[in-house]
Design an enzyme around this catalytic site. Structure first.
Site, short mmCIF file in Angstrom:
data_model
loop_
_atom_site.label_atom_id
_atom_site.label_comp_id
_atom_site.label_asym_id
_atom_site.label_seq_id
_atom_site.Cartn_x
_atom_site.Cartn_y
_atom_site.Cartn_z
N ARG A 1 -3.64 6.41 1.21
CA ARG A 1 -4.20 7.56 1.91
C ARG A 1 -3.25 8.27 2.85
O ARG A 1 -3.52 9.38 3.30
CB ARG A 1 -5.44 7.13 2.70
CG ARG A 1 -6.65 6.94 1.81
CD ARG A 1 -7.70 6.14 2.52
NE ARG A 1 -7.16 4.82 2.82
CZ ARG A 1 -7.85 3.86 3.45
NH1 ARG A 1 -9.06 4.08 3.86
NH2 ARG A 1 -7.29 2.69 3.66
N ARG B 1 -7.87 11.70 -4.77
CA ARG B 1 -9.11 11.04 -4.37
C ARG B 1 -10.26 12.02 -4.16
O ARG B 1 -11.42 11.62 -4.10
CB ARG B 1 -8.87 10.18 -3.13
CG ARG B 1 -8.18 8.87 -3.44
CD ARG B 1 -9.17 7.81 -3.96
NE ARG B 1 -9.95 7.29 -2.85
CZ ARG B 1 -11.19 7.60 -2.58
NH1 ARG B 1 -11.84 8.44 -3.34
NH2 ARG B 1 -11.82 7.06 -1.55
N ASP C 1 -6.69 -3.05 -7.15
CA ASP C 1 -7.23 -3.67 -5.95
C ASP C 1 -7.50 -5.15 -6.22
O ASP C 1 -7.84 -5.52 -7.34
CB ASP C 1 -8.52 -2.99 -5.50
CG ASP C 1 -8.84 -3.35 -4.05
OD1 ASP C 1 -8.34 -2.68 -3.15
OD2 ASP C 1 -9.56 -4.33 -3.85
N TYR D 1 -14.23 -12.69 0.30
CA TYR D 1 -15.03 -11.48 0.03
C TYR D 1 -16.29 -11.82 -0.75
O TYR D 1 -17.37 -11.27 -0.49
CB TYR D 1 -14.20 -10.44 -0.74
CG TYR D 1 -13.27 -9.66 0.15
CD1 TYR D 1 -13.74 -8.59 0.91
CD2 TYR D 1 -11.94 -10.00 0.27
CE1 TYR D 1 -12.90 -7.88 1.74
CE2 TYR D 1 -11.09 -9.30 1.10
CZ TYR D 1 -11.57 -8.24 1.84
OH TYR D 1 -10.74 -7.56 2.67
N ARG E 1 0.82 -1.21 0.00
CA ARG E 1 0.00 0.00 0.00
C ARG E 1 0.86 1.27 0.00
O ARG E 1 0.49 2.27 0.62
CB ARG E 1 -0.94 0.05 1.21
CG ARG E 1 -1.97 -1.05 1.26
CD ARG E 1 -3.24 -0.63 0.56
NE ARG E 1 -4.20 -1.72 0.55
CZ ARG E 1 -5.31 -1.76 1.26
NH1 ARG E 1 -5.63 -0.75 2.04
NH2 ARG E 1 -6.11 -2.78 1.19
O1 CP3 Z 1 0.02 -1.88 -2.37
C1 CP3 Z 1 -0.26 -0.96 -3.15
O2 CP3 Z 1 0.21 0.20 -3.05
C2 CP3 Z 1 -1.14 -1.25 -4.36
C3 CP3 Z 1 -2.49 -0.96 -4.17
C4 CP3 Z 1 -3.38 -1.92 -3.36
C5 CP3 Z 1 -4.64 -1.50 -2.88
N1 CP3 Z 1 -5.27 -2.58 -2.37
C6 CP3 Z 1 -5.16 -0.15 -2.97
C7 CP3 Z 1 -6.27 0.26 -2.07
C8 CP3 Z 1 -3.24 -3.28 -3.06
C9 CP3 Z 1 -2.06 -4.20 -3.28
C10 CP3 Z 1 -4.46 -3.69 -2.44
C11 CP3 Z 1 -4.72 -5.07 -2.03
C12 CP3 Z 1 -5.94 -5.35 -1.25
N2 CP3 Z 1 -7.17 -4.81 -1.40
C13 CP3 Z 1 -6.02 -6.31 -0.24
C14 CP3 Z 1 -4.90 -7.21 0.15
C15 CP3 Z 1 -3.95 -6.51 1.03
C16 CP3 Z 1 -4.45 -6.40 2.40
O3 CP3 Z 1 -4.69 -5.26 2.84
O4 CP3 Z 1 -4.54 -7.45 3.01
C17 CP3 Z 1 -7.32 -6.31 0.26
C18 CP3 Z 1 -7.85 -7.16 1.38
C19 CP3 Z 1 -8.05 -5.37 -0.49
C20 CP3 Z 1 -9.49 -5.06 -0.40
C21 CP3 Z 1 -9.72 -3.69 0.03
N3 CP3 Z 1 -9.45 -2.58 -0.75
C22 CP3 Z 1 -10.27 -3.25 1.25
C23 CP3 Z 1 -10.66 -4.16 2.39
C24 CP3 Z 1 -10.34 -1.87 1.18
C25 CP3 Z 1 -10.96 -0.96 2.20
C26 CP3 Z 1 -10.13 -0.88 3.42
C27 CP3 Z 1 -9.19 0.26 3.29
O5 CP3 Z 1 -8.00 0.07 3.51
O6 CP3 Z 1 -9.69 1.34 2.97
C28 CP3 Z 1 -9.78 -1.44 -0.05
C29 CP3 Z 1 -9.61 -0.07 -0.55
C30 CP3 Z 1 -8.24 0.32 -1.00
N4 CP3 Z 1 -7.42 -0.43 -1.80
C31 CP3 Z 1 -7.58 1.54 -0.74
C32 CP3 Z 1 -6.36 1.52 -1.42
C33 CP3 Z 1 -5.33 2.62 -1.50
C34 CP3 Z 1 -8.18 2.70 0.03
C35 CP3 Z 1 -9.23 3.30 -0.82
C36 CP3 Z 1 -9.33 4.80 -0.68
O7 CP3 Z 1 -8.55 5.52 -1.32
O8 CP3 Z 1 -10.27 5.25 0.01
#
Ligand code: CP3
Length: 357
Positions: free
Chosen positions: A40, A49, A85, A161, A36
């Site tokens: 944010r 965003r 994602d 999911y 990540r």
């Molecule tokens: O790593 C990186 O920089 C690449 C981008 C990336 C995102 N999600 C961007 C994201 C990666 C590799 C993921 C993987 C992901 N997504 C996982 C596996 C990693 C982990 O955390 O275990 C999972 C479970 C998800 C599913 C997901 N996406 C959830 C549960 C959420 C909401 C929770 C949260 O953190 O907000 C997201 C949203 C998400 N994916 C964001 C980002 C930057 C935040 C969204 C925003 O900008 O509001």
């Protein structure tokens, strides 16, 4: 045969440290990237965003490439990860994906029965063309020696999911489905594996030099259930990926599953912070690389404490080839950018080899 786009294997050009470490080759310093790393915690990301919703951002290749490249420029990490994602593959399957503001992901038509598995729409990797376009644009914008990582969920975490319809604490609905109808579970896994393989191979064709499988929630399973209901499918998935591209196999809460994950496959096993890196590596054996494993909360501590913890992990890796430094899970939104930067600098400085002093 021509080398794959992302292979960085042109004659005379040194192998980037991240790819060398994935292959357990010696490197001048320990490579580091952060899960990540675009997100944010960055003011620039939050500004983008304000203009674009999360899914919109993922589907706008030049914006997704921009945040991917920006994280590398800001942090000085050794690898980029494409901004996307794990849940994007669910949209083409027709289950209704939404990122509700502040509530995380919602799947409107979750899979709860064998009939729901049969109703999943056919998948064509071309439906996620915006991801491959973002990969091509990011590749073009990145320094030559910074490899780009593609990624997808592992089948269990994607299924969790799909079945829950959202995030969950104990994954009780997922495990009830698996335990109550192992045939339907197997059908679901056999449906998801070709989807994930097609998606990852298309990312590789577009320029991803390595791929990470996120099995973020698999730690809720017993080793016996992992072996029976997950391992064959992860193995099949890894076996259908383009050969020669390193696979990072990551999970959290996996202290009870490390040997099983190793047996399932991957060139690099991703560790969370609940295990000692040296003890975990000893259990996995010398034939595999490891990635990890700083607690993401450590980045909220003062910089001297971050450096102390980096030194501790590097001490456990003891300079052995095959360590990729990372957090044990994604970077947290309240992380100060200068602390993330200090982490990367500390890894580079404290692991520098082949220099004097
Ligand atoms: O790593 C990186 O920089 C690449 C981008 C990336 C995102 N999600 C961007 C994201 C990666 C590799 C993921 C993987 C992901 N997504 C996982 C596996 C990693 C982990 O955390 O275990 C999972 C479970 C998800 C599913 C997901 N996406 C959830 C549960 C959420 C909401 C929770 C949260 O953190 O907000 C997201 C949203 C998400 N994916 C964001 C980002 C930057 C935040 C969204 C925003 O900008 O509001």
């Amino acid at each position: 045969m021509q080398a794959p786009l992302g292979s960085h294997s042109s004659p005379g050009v040194p192998v980037p440290p991240f790819l060398a470490a994935c292959r357990r080759e010696a490197t001048a310093h320990t490579p580091v990237w952060l899960m990540r790393q675009a997100g944010r915690y960055q003011p620039e990301y939050r500004a983008i965003r304000k203009r674009l919703g999360f899914l919109e951002l993922c589907k706008t290749p030049d914006a997704a490439a921009e945040v991917t490249v920006m994280a590398v420029a800001q942090l000085g990490v050794d690898a980029a990860i494409i901004f996307a994602d794990i849940l994007l593959v669910l949209e083409p399957l027709g289950v209704g994906l939404e990122f509700a503001k502040g509530d995380g992901p919602v799947i409107h038509r979750p899979v709860r029965t064998a009939a729901d598995v049969d109703r999943l729409a056919p998948f064509d990797p071309a439906q996620l063309d915006f991801v491959y376009q973002a990969i091509r644009l990011a590749r073009a914008g990145l320094p030559r020696d910074v490899p780009l990582i593609g990624f997808a969920a592992a089948p269990f975490t994607l299924a969790s999911y799909l079945i829950e319809g959202s995030g969950s604490d104990g994954w009780v609905t997922t495990k009830t489905f698996l335990f109550g109808d192992p045939g339907a579970w197997r059908a679901l896994m056999e449906r998801l594996v070709p989807v994930l393989a097609g998606y990852l191979n298309a990312q590789i064709a577009a320029g991803a030099a390595a791929v990470q499988l996120f099995d973020s929630w698999v730690g809720c399973l017993s080793p016996a259930d992992y072996r029976a209901h997950v391992m064959p499918h992860v193995r099949a998935l890894i076996g259908s990926l383009t050969p020669g591209v390193p696979v990072i196999h990551f999970g959290t809460g996996t202290a009870g599953l490390l040997e099983c994950m190793r047996a399932a496959g991957g060139d690099v096993i991703g560790l969370d912070w609940r295990v000692d890196l040296d003890a975990a590596w000893a259990r996995l054996g010398a034939g595999v690389a490891v990635q990890g494993n700083l607690d993401p909360v450590a980045l909220l501590a003062p910089i001297p404490e971050i450096r102390r913890r980096v030194a501790e992990i590097l001490g456990q890796a003891a300079g052995r080839p095959g360590h990729v430094f990372n957090l044990g899970h994604g970077i947290l939104p309240p992380t100060p950018v200068d602390h993330a930067r200090a982490l990367v600098d500390a890894v580079h400085e404290l692991s520098a080899r082949g220099t004097t002093g």
